[in-house]
Design a protein around this motif. Structure first.
Motif, PDB file in Angstrom:
ATOM      1  N   ARG A  98       0.875  -1.072   0.079  1.00 51.71           N
ATOM      2  CA  ARG A  98      -0.195  -0.092   0.042  1.00 51.71           C
ATOM      3  C   ARG A  98       0.984   1.182  -0.049  1.00 51.71           C
ATOM      4  NH1 ARG A  98      -4.774  -0.963   4.324  1.00 51.71           N
ATOM      5  NH2 ARG A  98      -5.652  -2.769   3.102  1.00 51.71           N
ATOM      6  N   LEU A 436       0.409   8.052   2.471  1.00 51.03           N
ATOM      7  CA  LEU A 436      -1.109   7.574   3.073  1.00 51.03           C
ATOM      8  C   LEU A 436      -1.298   8.832   4.005  1.00 51.03           C
ATOM      9  CD1 LEU A 436      -0.891   3.797   2.889  1.00 51.03           C
ATOM     10  CD2 LEU A 436      -1.934   5.042   1.130  1.00 51.03           C
ATOM     11  N   GLU A 522      -4.349   2.375  -5.161  1.00 51.57           N
ATOM     12  CA  GLU A 522      -5.495   2.892  -4.452  1.00 51.57           C
ATOM     13  C   GLU A 522      -6.316   3.509  -5.340  1.00 51.57           C
ATOM     14  OE1 GLU A 522      -4.051   5.566  -1.632  1.00 51.57           O
ATOM     15  OE2 GLU A 522      -6.176   6.288  -0.904  1.00 51.57           O
TER      16      GLU A 522
ATOM     17  N   LYS B  18     -14.491   6.497  -3.461  1.00 51.27           N
ATOM     18  CA  LYS B  18     -13.461   5.292  -4.085  1.00 51.27           C
ATOM     19  C   LYS B  18     -14.673   4.342  -4.986  1.00 51.27           C
ATOM     20  CE  LYS B  18      -9.571   5.536  -1.517  1.00 51.27           C
ATOM     21  NZ  LYS B  18      -8.339   4.615  -0.588  1.00 51.27           N
ATOM     22  N   VAL B 293      -9.483   2.238   3.333  1.00 50.67           N
ATOM     23  CA  VAL B 293      -9.092   1.466   2.045  1.00 50.67           C
ATOM     24  C   VAL B 293     -10.514   0.697   1.778  1.00 50.67           C
ATOM     25  CG1 VAL B 293      -8.031  -0.628   1.290  1.00 50.67           C
ATOM     26  CG2 VAL B 293      -6.824   0.811   2.543  1.00 50.67           C
ATOM     27  N   SER B 313      -8.123  -4.204  -3.123  1.00 53.14           N
ATOM     28  CA  SER B 313      -8.141  -3.292  -2.049  1.00 53.14           C
ATOM     29  C   SER B 313      -7.621  -1.977  -2.518  1.00 53.14           C
ATOM     30  CB  SER B 313      -7.025  -3.798  -0.875  1.00 53.14           C
ATOM     31  OG  SER B 313      -7.414  -5.013  -0.220  1.00 53.14           O
ATOM     32  N   GLY B 314      -8.648  -1.192  -2.719  1.00 51.47           N
ATOM     33  CA  GLY B 314      -8.434   0.104  -3.375  1.00 51.47           C
ATOM     34  C   GLY B 314      -8.411   1.276  -2.117  1.00 51.47           C
TER      35      GLY B 314
END
Lengths: 526, 314
Positions: A98, A436, A522, B18, B293, B313-314
């Motif tokens: 991530r 993040l 993301e 999202k 997320v 998983s965005g």
């Protein structure tokens, strides 16, 4: 809505409605035990007494313990910060994916997985070499039972070590296939049983005088052994003592580090219940602190009762464990039995966690399309990753064979590979607050000093500490890497092999219409 | 045809945004939001003096001077799944002392925020050709249903209905078996089965079926949740939460009887995974809404077959 709760305070409190998923978290004690279990107090103490006391000229082992602790803490905090910021994610796979890139996440995680496979061979060999063999030999010798002594010798042989280690691995895989959690419940009990060994050792060293212990050692080992100890130790390469050396003091920490650095293992436990509380944040460094405190106490007691130099001589010449020195030194067969029997459960403690973590990772790779689907097969009734467990078991037995029969494969050769992986996680920690930002700001890890996030500072310190330890493992003659470039190349190749797997998996999945680069990418919010 | 499914955003505007962008991001034709839309926490911003507000945000006490700071904080709170409430000290005290008033205010905030979300969806998806199905979950109050029913295009609510698109029919239900929290849409297993069976009786026998059932099937591996004591304390074993199956027997029975192509589930956040029950691919993408997320699942359906799926998983 049945109710909305509030808390009394002078500042405006948040209001929380009654909703699903709002639970009280699991006890911190559970997480502490889990982490300390991974530190493997018994093994750490055994390896320090066995090697650090014998082969590091001019090393001050108290300073060794403290310096290593200081070098571990930043890495421990990196995992603690990540675990509190992403409490449900678990492990470097997700942290790095991530924060940096999915390919780097795979690389870092795969590196750990491979070494968990490979290190399956080490503790399974320790089971025989540091657990069963010393138990049977010591008790057999003290009680005059020849078959026990012979059995102890057999466990020390290559075949005996391989058979016992393979049986342990097979047994663990079988149990894990039924229920991992059941095993860890048992193991946590056995952890306390293994502590009995340390406690009794401490008591023997505390209450018996040096002369009494020396006399009992003489009876157990033979007076001739003690009289010729200096010569025998010298012949075996004993090199401790002499003027203080900072270099050797740091190098002696390799045996502490290989245990202590794994205090962050609860980062791999997922679950919404592991809420991001500040107490949770500190459970990992607290585990390291407790472990190093116990080591320091035992060093001090061993020093007082026997002398660290003498312990080093006994280790180098006779291969005696600290528990054996205490067992013989107690002069009591019953106490010796308890010390040595309970220590059996400390001898292999790396292994269960390695099998569990490696199989969990294989399952995750399979779910994410990075490994064949078959690896992700979960037993329909027990919900355990059976195929992944079988593969890890087979790999661990192969690694055990390598450890037993390939001389170059020493205990510490793979920690360099782990360090490379931890370095990637440390880099991720440095940039996490910036890449993040919102996740960081909403987490308990969001503290700053002078405007700079603690997490970034800790990440940088961790990277430096890891670089120092990488140097130590490359320099320490006992680590097995010094002068063996092919082992270093192997470490580096394994480190980068995850990238290759990622690229291949990406191509294969693309042909099926699946883009695995999107796995952790993301989604924009604007 | 590609379906993107996500669930359990629990009030996180970040995740909702999202979700709306996921169609373009994953090249999906159909978006399905499987329930538990609303948040659990309301954050009062109390005006202590003109132009100054105090609030407890993410566990920290904060003083905000000026409208700009307030606006930033409100945005941050919304993005992270909380409902901000700007109020005076008197209003806050009234809320603090009156549970009924707190309930009403909370519900009102839910409706307002959801209404805003739906307008946002209209802005983002209108004219894109993407179909977007949204339903509540067991955790969502009844008060939001009329907000969903009046959603602007292209949002369609689908709870308790069978909708058709691209040669498949999708059966949707927000209901679950009983939970320890006694949430609004729970039924005993036999009543839940009756409800679902009545709905499935309306399915066309010749058209491939997709289930959009908030609750996962019992003992499927995608319904594992921490065991709780009566006072909602997590049972731990070996340092880890003890996981037990908490999914619905009724849902499992229906899946075994109907054997849809795909069954999409949420509800159990930690039970992310994909399993087969007979011929049915059952997916629970899980939820980590607290981390910002969006966990989701992509399912490709071609020629009446589930050709590929991926958890993302965005």
């Amino acid at each position: 809505m049945s109710s909305v709760s509030r808390a009394a305070s002078s500042t405006p409190e948040t209001f929380q409605r009654k909703a699903t998923g709002l639970v009280r978290e699991a006890g911190t004690l559970d997480v502490l035990v889990y982490n300390i279990n991974f530190v493997s107090l018994g093994l750490m103490t055994a390896l320090v007494f066995l090697f650090s006391t014998a082969f590091y000229p001019g090393a001050n082992l108290y300073l060794t313990a403290l310096l290593t602790f200081l070098l571990v803490i930043p890495t421990s905090l990196v995992f603690a910060f990540f675990a509190s910021a992403m409490p449900r994610s678990g492990g470097d796979y997700v942290y790095v994916s991530r924060t940096l890139h999915p390919a780097l996440g795979m690389m870092s995680s795969w590196n750990n997985t491979v070494w968990w496979f490979v290190y399956g061979g080490v503790p399974s060999a320790f089971f025989a070499q540091l657990g069963l063999a010393p138990f049977f030999s010591t008790v057999g010798q003290m009680a005059g039972v020849d078959w026990m002594t012979s059995l102890g010798d057999w466990f020390l042989s290559d075949v005996g070590t391989f058979v016992a280690g393979s049986a342990l691995i097979a047994g663990l895989v079988a149990v894990f296939s039924r229920s991992m959690r059941l095993f860890f419940r048992i193991q946590n009990t056995l952890f306390f049983v293994s502590l009995i060994s340390l406690v009794l050792t401490a008591i023997v060293w505390l209450v018996r005088s040096q002369s009494a212990i020396s006399a009992s050692l003489g009876e157990g080992l033979g007076e001739g052994t003690l009289r010729g100890l200096g010569q025998a130790a010298g012949d075996a390469g004993f090199a401790a003592g002499g003027p203080f050396s900072l270099k050797w003091t740091i190098l002696a920490g390799t045996w502490v580090y290989i245990n202590l650095v794994f205090n962050q293992s609860s980062a791999y436990i997922g679950g919404e219940v592991k809420r991001a509380t500040r107490l949770q944040l500190w459970s990992m460094p607290i585990a390291a602190t407790i472990a190093i405190f116990v080591l320091l106490v035992l060093l001090a007691l061993g020093d007082k009762a026997v002398g660290l130099e003498r312990i080093g001589q006994l280790s180098a010449s006779q291969g005696l464990l600290f528990t054996q020195i205490a067992a013989f030194g107690s002069g009591s067969t019953v106490i010796a039995f308890l010390i040595m029997f309970c220590f059996i459960f400390a001898a292999y403690t790396w292994l269960p966690g390695q099998i569990a973590n490696a199989s969990r990772n294989l399952l995750a790779y399979s779910i994410d399309g990075l490994m064949p689907k078959a690896l992700g097969r979960v037993h329909p009734r027990h919900h355990t990753p059976v195929n992944a467990l079988l593969l890890v078991g087979a790999g661990s037995i192969a690694a055990l064979a390598a450890f037993v029969w390939v001389p170059d494969f020493a205990t510490l050769v793979g920690i360099f590979g782990f360090i490379l992986g931890f370095m990637v996680v440390s880099i991720a920690a440095i940039v996490f607050p910036y890449r993040l930002r919102d996740v960081f700001e909403a987490s308990p890890a969001s503290a700053r000093i002078g405007g700079v996030p603690w997490m970034s500072i800790v990440g940088a310190l961790s990277f430096v500490a890891l670089a120092i330890m990488a140097w130590a493992f490359l320099t320490d003659p006992s680590a097995g890497l010094n002068g063996k470039p092919w082992l270093i190349v192997m470490n580096v190749a394994i480190f980068f092999s995850g990238l290759v797997i990622y690229v291949i998996a990406k191509a294969v999945q693309r042909s099926r219409g699946v883009d695995i680069s999107k796995r952790f990418a993301e989604i924009p919010i604007e | 045809m590609r379906i993107y499914y996500a669930s359990d955003v629990h009030g996180s505007e970040r995740l909702w945004r999202k979700f709306l962008n996921s169609a373009a991001f994953y090249e999906a034709d159909v978006l399905v939001m499987g329930g538990d839309l609303t948040g659990k926490v309301m954050v009062p911003f109390v005006e202590s003096k003109p132009g100054t507000w105090s609030a407890r945000i993410f566990g920290k006490d904060q003083k905000l001077n000026g409208e700009d700071k307030l606006a930033d904080a409100l945005k941050s709170v919304r993005l992270n799944g909380f409902y901000p409430l700007v109020c005076t000290k008197d209003e806050y005290d009234a809320l603090n002392s009156d549970p009924k008033r707190r309930d009403q205010t909370f519900k009102q905030l839910m409706r307002e925020e959801l209404g805003r979300w739906l307008l946002l969806a209209n802005e983002k998806l209108s004219g894109s050709g993407v179909r977007c199905y949204v339903m509540p979950g067991n955790d969502d109050e009844w008060d939001i249903d009329d907000v969903l029913e009046n959603a602007p295009d292209p949002i369609e609510t689908c709870e308790g209905e069978i909708v058709s698109f691209d040669g498949v029919q999708m059966l949707s239900s927000a209901w679950t078996n009983p939970t320890p929290w006694d949430s609004p849409r729970e039924l005993p297993e036999d009543e839940l089965y009756d409800r679902l069976a009545r709905l499935s009786a309306q399915l066309d026998a010749d058209t491939p079926v997709v289930f959009n059932l908030h609750c996962p099937p019992h003992d499927s591996g995608i319904d594992q949740a921490p065991q709780l004591t009566e006072d909602l304390r997590v049972v731990a074993e070996g340092g880890e939460p003890k996981l037990v199956p908490v999914g619905s027997h009724a849902v499992r029975r229906l899946i075994e009887e109907v054997q849809p192509l795909v069954a999409l589930h949420g509800h159990i956040h930690e039970a992310r995974g994909a399993v087969k029950i007979g011929k049915t691919l059952c997916i629970n993408p899980g939820s980590v809404y607290g981390e910002g997320v969006l966990d989701g699942a992509i399912v490709d359906i071609r020629d009446g077959q589930a050709m590929a799926h991926q958890l993302v998983s965005g």
